[in-house]
Design a protein around this motif. Structure first.
Motif: not given
Ligand SMILES: [Zn+2]
Ligand SMILES: [Zn+2]
Length: 267
Positions: A45-48, A50-61, A83-91, A242-246
């Protein structure tokens, strides 16, 4: 002696009713304490990224194709969405876990998924301020069909472990339109805009609070952000999600493109 007999009974029961992993369907070893998701699937299982936004954990451009390091989501988020947080990538395994929880009736998976979510390190502001968890609701038709709301099961587990209160009837999903799964991001946002309202009487419990909104998956964010709007309209001061996957459709597109061009991505 009694211990050996109980080991023998467990062994026989395992032969007859061997527990299988909700993600890969392989038989789970008796030495695995969870007996719901196998150890291999957790490793895969892969975490989100990096680099990602500190606030919403979106991958940065940032990519081999350019990008200014900015967050693609934050400019559209209201300041009260903290804040937005998810533990894993949805795959891979997380996608299968969510699918089993939602569509295959394996609601027992909520216990272990909720435990993973509860053990996540959250920003200090969330740790200090959040005292109440609210799950994303289902429509009543979907609830009758499924028999349970997977987000409410997760929220209940998180609240138990963290010692937070849960308000699982704070929101209602007032409209049932097209299923979200076949829609594009813009269509999803239009589909859910205004679909959530705070239940009559919820405002008193929400007033002035920082609420942790819980769902199984963040796909485009349309559902969670519409719920956050409803909570804020009812008087909540702030909302974190907070979501499990994103799902990371932009990143997946970028990686497919990089694969085609054989350019290594920065992720
Ligand atoms: Zn597995
Ligand atoms: Zn952001």
């Amino acid at each position: 002696m009694r211990h050996r007999i109980s080991q023998l009974v467990t062994g026989v029961l395992d032969l007859v009713f061997a527990p299988t992993c909700v993600a890969c369907r392989q038989v789970i070893s008796t030495s695995d304490p969870e007996r719901i998701v196998c150890a291999v699937c957790w490793v895969r299982s892969h975490p989100l990224p990096v680099p990602r936004c500190e606030r919403c954990w979106s991958p940065l451009r940032l990519s081999p194709f350019g990008g200014d390091g900015s967050c693609p989501l934050c400019p559209s988020l209201r300041p009260a969405i903290r804040f937005v947080r998810s533990i894993y990538r949805l795959d891979g395994p997380p996608r299968e876990m969510v699918h089993s929880l939602k569509y295959r009736g394996w609601h027992s998976a909520a216990r272990i998924i909720g435990e993973r979510m509860a053990s996540m390190d959250l920003p200090g502001e969330v740790e200090r301020e959040v005292g109440m968890v609210v799950p994303v609701p289902l429509t009543s038709a979907r609830w009758r069909q499924r028999g349970y709301n997977q987000a409410a099961l997760l929220a209940t587990r998180i609240a138990e472990i963290r010692g937070w209160s849960i308000h699982d009837s704070a929101l209602s999903r007032s409209r049932s339109r097209t299923s979200q799964t076949t829609l594009h991001p813009e269509e999803r946002r239009a589909n859910v805009a205004g679909a959530f309202t705070a239940q009559h009487g919820a405002a008193e419990r929400l007033a002035g609070r920082h609420i942790l909104l819980v769902d199984d998956v963040w796909t485009t964010g349309a559902t969670s952000l519409a719920c956050a709007d409803a909570l804020l309209a009812a008087g909540a001061r702030a909302v974190s999600v907070l979501t499990f996957a994103r799902a990371l459709p932009d990143l997946e597109r970028q990686q497919r493109r990089a694969e085609l061009l054989r350019v290594p991505t920065s992720y």
